[in-house]
Scaffold this active site. Structure first.
Site, PDB file in Angstrom:
ATOM      1  N   GLU A  52       0.839  -1.203   0.000  1.00 21.94           N
ATOM      2  CA  GLU A  52       0.000   0.000   0.000  1.00 21.94           C
ATOM      3  C   GLU A  52       0.876   1.256   0.000  1.00 21.94           C
ATOM      4  OE1 GLU A  52      -3.881   1.596   2.582  1.00 21.94           O
ATOM      5  OE2 GLU A  52      -2.597  -0.006   3.366  1.00 21.94           O
ATOM      6  N   LYS A 121      -9.389   3.067  -2.813  1.00 16.55           N
ATOM      7  CA  LYS A 121      -9.751   2.252  -1.653  1.00 16.55           C
ATOM      8  C   LYS A 121     -11.210   2.508  -1.260  1.00 16.55           C
ATOM      9  CE  LYS A 121      -7.582   0.868   2.758  1.00 16.55           C
ATOM     10  NZ  LYS A 121      -6.436   1.140   3.661  1.00 16.55           N
ATOM     11  N   CYS A 182      -5.600  -3.594   2.076  1.00 22.04           N
ATOM     12  CA  CYS A 182      -5.388  -3.682   3.522  1.00 22.04           C
ATOM     13  C   CYS A 182      -6.680  -3.815   4.322  1.00 22.04           C
ATOM     14  CB  CYS A 182      -4.570  -2.471   3.996  1.00 22.04           C
ATOM     15  SG  CYS A 182      -3.744  -2.736   5.586  1.00 22.04           S
ATOM     16  N   PRO A 365      21.537   2.834  29.366  1.00 21.07           N
ATOM     17  CA  PRO A 365      21.786   2.676  30.799  1.00 21.07           C
ATOM     18  C   PRO A 365      21.375   1.263  31.216  1.00 21.07           C
ATOM     19  CG  PRO A 365      20.533   4.687  30.341  1.00 21.07           C
ATOM     20  CD  PRO A 365      20.500   3.857  29.096  1.00 21.07           C
ATOM     21  N   LEU A 366      22.322   0.434  31.575  1.00 18.78           N
ATOM     22  CA  LEU A 366      22.065  -0.981  31.861  1.00 18.78           C
ATOM     23  C   LEU A 366      22.103  -1.209  33.361  1.00 18.78           C
ATOM     24  CD1 LEU A 366      21.595  -3.814  30.677  1.00 18.78           C
ATOM     25  CD2 LEU A 366      24.084  -4.088  30.546  1.00 18.78           C
ATOM     26  N   SER A 367      20.921  -1.413  33.950  1.00 18.87           N
ATOM     27  CA  SER A 367      20.817  -1.518  35.409  1.00 18.87           C
ATOM     28  C   SER A 367      20.998  -2.936  35.918  1.00 18.87           C
ATOM     29  CB  SER A 367      19.446  -1.005  35.863  1.00 18.87           C
ATOM     30  OG  SER A 367      18.420  -1.899  35.439  1.00 18.87           O
ATOM     31  N   GLY A 368      20.933  -3.920  35.021  1.00 19.59           N
ATOM     32  CA  GLY A 368      20.956  -5.301  35.471  1.00 19.59           C
ATOM     33  C   GLY A 368      19.575  -5.831  35.777  1.00 19.59           C
ATOM     34  N   GLY A 369      18.536  -4.988  35.575  1.00 23.71           N
ATOM     35  CA  GLY A 369      17.159  -5.414  35.760  1.00 23.71           C
ATOM     36  C   GLY A 369      16.564  -5.956  34.478  1.00 23.71           C
ATOM     37  N   ALA A 370      15.316  -6.412  34.567  1.00 22.04           N
ATOM     38  CA  ALA A 370      14.681  -7.093  33.448  1.00 22.04           C
ATOM     39  C   ALA A 370      14.490  -6.182  32.244  1.00 22.04           C
ATOM     40  CB  ALA A 370      13.334  -7.672  33.892  1.00 22.04           C
ATOM     41  N   ASP A 371      14.099  -4.936  32.468  1.00 23.65           N
ATOM     42  CA  ASP A 371      13.747  -4.061  31.349  1.00 23.65           C
ATOM     43  C   ASP A 371      14.964  -3.666  30.520  1.00 23.65           C
ATOM     44  OD1 ASP A 371      11.053  -4.115  32.053  1.00 23.65           O
ATOM     45  OD2 ASP A 371      11.258  -2.423  33.410  1.00 23.65           O
ATOM     46  N   SER A 372      15.968  -3.082  31.150  1.00 26.36           N
ATOM     47  CA  SER A 372      17.148  -2.666  30.390  1.00 26.36           C
ATOM     48  C   SER A 372      17.881  -3.880  29.817  1.00 26.36           C
ATOM     49  CB  SER A 372      18.092  -1.832  31.257  1.00 26.36           C
ATOM     50  OG  SER A 372      18.575  -2.572  32.361  1.00 26.36           O
TER      51      SER A 372
END
Length: 741
Positions: A52, A121, A182, A365-372
């Site tokens: 499209e 369309k 579509c 920024p890597l915190s060591g938690g699940a999200d980052s």
């Protein structure tokens, strides 16, 4: 007496494509369209279907209000018609067209350097992420056509002044071809039903459909059901990639015949152009349709479609037979698991942003938690896709001896584009071999940093370092206590007061302010590092800052405004915490990032308050997210789906949960509903500043494009909560399932 062989129905080869188009990149889009036509012809196709609005890119949005967009699309179409691209192949091309002062989203049928017809369309998408009625109008005269006057440039190229405009089919010597676009597949009264009853053999759907978790099987079922019920060949093309916004268009071009999928393209890929073909016997279609009496009864009374002739053109390949052109057999469907979707979709989305922004990489920024950690894993998956694709490109090019042929296959839309980009990111010269290890690319592209304070634990610091090493990221550790103390010192100088945490004798306001200082300073530090780390490493360019707030935290507002969740891009902003945990487990198992298994098992924590009394730095932090929020992430997902997908306010949500959460008493359910709506509404203002996030979940609270609700609420919900309270008076106080008095 001999009987002459009569070939009633030829074997027809049709092509569908995935194109990674970019809004307003008219030159690049044209090159990709042209390459897809060339590949389709080389594969023997006589009909080629594109996505499209492929000439301009689907996501032009308010640029569709500008005359320039239509001008440049006409120029692109003229370029296609002035060369040999459409010679011997019926091309179904998506573009906007202005007809009699009205803007339409159209399909343009082209053959042998002529425009056969323009099909607008009939039904526009105008919900969720789509606002098509803001830019286009539907064609309301079903089964009717009228003359459309071509612009001067197209008239000069084609030798045509006027062409048919409206709902029509193209009549070749051996088949009828028509299309829908579509959204029309999803509507209750889909055009393909009337087209099939009118005898159309091949129906094309050029689409601009975005990826959403668990959506592909729904799309597949619609096409399979359509052809199982109506018979026929259904050809589906889709845009793929990110064309400049939050959406990732997930490709997966398809060819379906009489309810069977005979060809399926990839859903997630870094290739700019992917073409699939299938050879079908139209006699099978007609036999299938004629075998159902009720269908024949309806077809005999169906309204006929206006048709335009494709002069002296057969869709079937001349001389084709079952030996030279055997019909393509049905194949097993490939549907990714939700974990794979969470990894591959955002990875491809990030790749498009990386290459098209010209940035040198990402900072996280890597915190060591699940999200980052999920974001880091997604970048790792992206690096894996890039080196795999580059290796495949190099292998294909190495097998070509002819310099002219090799050159024709290379280019912005051709073979070698991923290899070229990997070389740019790694600082390699032309001809230098691209490394085969994703870790080598990750070391150049992904920059991570653990920004610790006195409230951080060694456990999360160690997880961050281990994960960064497994992915191959350029990683560092810093302590920002000095910056925090400096900011508190400035406040003390100004006011003469020193804020304290709640556990150390302060108030809730002091405690929250001290948490927010840490979070916001991390954002400031992230942007400083993103600007200067390439310089530190002796490289050119800048880094895009990646955010890492999930969809549930956004829904609840469990984030600091302008903290380290504020970034340039957020690949997990539309993914739930529940799905992210499954992603971590999948990446630990399938990608070798074993540190993610420990991260998935650890309780989510912000680590913004002091460690519990007597706890060592190696211990897990006592500040647990779900306790802070007063609800679990699974409950948040349920609240989110009821609020957005089921369109529930407080009262209807309470009623719904009475049957869904029978393990809780009505009073507990009422309390949770009230708590959710209070925090949702009091934090709704944060949605206005959300980092642009990959759209993956249908209950995303992103008010910038998807969730159009106020951000200033009567947060006590007086009428709504009063109705819930009145309902409670007539309900038992024990658990609804009766297991508890």
């Amino acid at each position: 007496m001999e009987t002459a062989a009569v070939e009633r129905t030829p074997l027809v080869t049709v092509a569908a494509c995935n194109l990674d188009q970019w809004a307003l990149d008219f030159d690049g889009n044209l090159e990709r369209v042209l390459r897809s036509i060339q590949e389709a012809k080389a594969m023997g196709a006589r009909y080629r279907l594109g996505p499209e609005l492929e000439l301009c890119g689907y996501g032009c949005e308010d640029h569709f209000l500008e005359h320039d967009t239509f001008l440049h699309c006409d120029q692109s179409l003229a370029a296609l018609l002035s060369c040999d691209a459409t010679d011997g192949i019926l091309c179904d091309i998506g573009m906007p067209v202005q007809h009699l002062g009205v803007r339409y989203n159209c399909r343009v049928f082209c053959l042998n350097r002529k425009i056969l017809a323009i099909r607008p369309k009939l039904h526009l998408a105008d919900d969720g992420n789509y606002r098509e009625t803001r830019w286009f109008t539907t064609w309301k005269r079903r089964n009717e056509t009228e003359d459309h006057t071509l612009c001067r440039g197209l008239a000069e190229v084609t030798g045509q002044d006027k062409v048919p405009f409206g709902q029509t089919a193209v009549s070749a010597l051996d088949a009828l071809v028509a299309g829908e676009t579509c959204e029309e597949l999803w509507t209750p009264d889909s055009p393909h039903i009337g087209q099939a009853l009118a005898g159309v053999d091949i129906i094309g759907n050029g689409s601009g459909s975005h990826h959403q978790l668990r959506k592909l099987d729904t799309r597949l079922n619609y096409m399979i059901s359509a052809t199982a019920k109506c018979g026929g060949v259904y050809v589906y093309s889709n845009q793929r990639g990110c064309d400049g916004g939050r959406l990732y268009y997930d490709g997966c071009a398809l060819i379906v015949v009489n309810g069977d999928v005979v060809a399926q393209a990839a859903q997630f890929s870094l290739a700019d152009v992917e073409v699939i073909t299938a050879t079908v016997n139209l006699e099978d279609v007609r036999s299938y349709r004629a075998s159902v009496s009720s269908r024949m009864e309806q077809a005999s009374g169906a309204r006929r479609l206006p048709t335009v002739e494709a002069p002296s053109f057969c869709l079937g390949t001349p001389g084709a037979n079952y030996v030279t052109h055997p019909p393509t057999l049905p194949q097993a469907l490939k549907i990714h698991s939700p974990q794979e979707e969470c990894a591959l979709g955002p990875a491809c989305w990030l790749w498009d942003y990386l290459r098209r922004s010209g940035s040198a990489g990402f900072f996280l920024p890597l915190s060591g938690g699940a999200d980052s950690s999920s974001v880091a894993a997604i970048v790792g998956v992206m690096c894996g896709l890039a080196v795999e694709t580059a290796a495949a490109e190099n292998a294909e090019l190495s097998g070509i001896d002819d310099d002219a042929e090799r050159k024709s296959k290379e280019g912005a839309a051709g073979v070698g584009s991923v290899s070229k980009e990997v070389r740019r990111l790694m600082g390699l010269k032309e001809g230098e071999k691209v490394p085969s290890s994703p870790r080598d690319l990750a070391n150049c592209v992904l920059h991570t940093c653990f920004m610790g304070t006195e409230n951080s634990s060694n456990a999360t610091r160690a997880r961050a370092s281990t994960l960064a090493d497994q992915i191959g990221a350029y990683h560092s550790n810093i302590v920002i206590d000095t910056a925090v103390a400096a900011l508190v010192g400035v406040f003390r100088t100004l006011t003469g007061k020193t804020p304290r945490f709640l556990s150390r004798g302060g108030t809730s306001a002091e405690d929250l302010a001290l948490q927010n200082i840490q979070a916001r300073l991390r954002m400031v530090m992230a942007y400083l590092l993103a600007q200067l780390l390439p310089w530190v490493r002796g490289r050119q360019g800048f880094l895009l800052v990646l955010g890492s707030a999930n969809v549930d935290e956004a829904l609840r507002g469990y984030m600091t405004k302008y903290d380290c969740s504020s970034a340039d891009l957020n690949p997990i902003g539309g993914i739930s915490k529940v799905d992210l945990k499954k992603l971590l487990e999948w990446a630990a198992r399938e990608r070798g990032y074993t540190a993610l298994a420990d991260i998935a098992a650890a309780p989510p924590t912000a680590e913004l308050r002091p460690l519990a009394e007597g706890a060592g730095e190696a211990d897990e932090h006592s500040q647990v997210d779900e306790e802070d929020m007063g609800m679990t992430y699974e409950e948040l997902s349920h609240f989110g789906r009821l609020r957005k997908v089921a369109r529930c306010g407080p009262v209807s949500m309470f009623q719904n949960l009475l049957s869904a959460w029978r393990h809780l008493s009505p009073q507990e359910i009422a309390s949770k509903v009230k708590r959710f709506f209070f925090f949702y509404s009091v934090n709704r203002h944060k949605m206005t500043t959300l980092t642009p996030s990959y759209h993956a979940e249908e209950y995303s609270p992103d008010d910038n494009r998807f969730d159009l609700r106020p951000f200033l609420y009567p947060t006590r919900w007086p009428r709504q909560f009063a109705v819930i309270d009145s309902m409670l008076k007539g309900l038992p106080s024990g658990r609804v399932d009766g297991k508890e008095a």
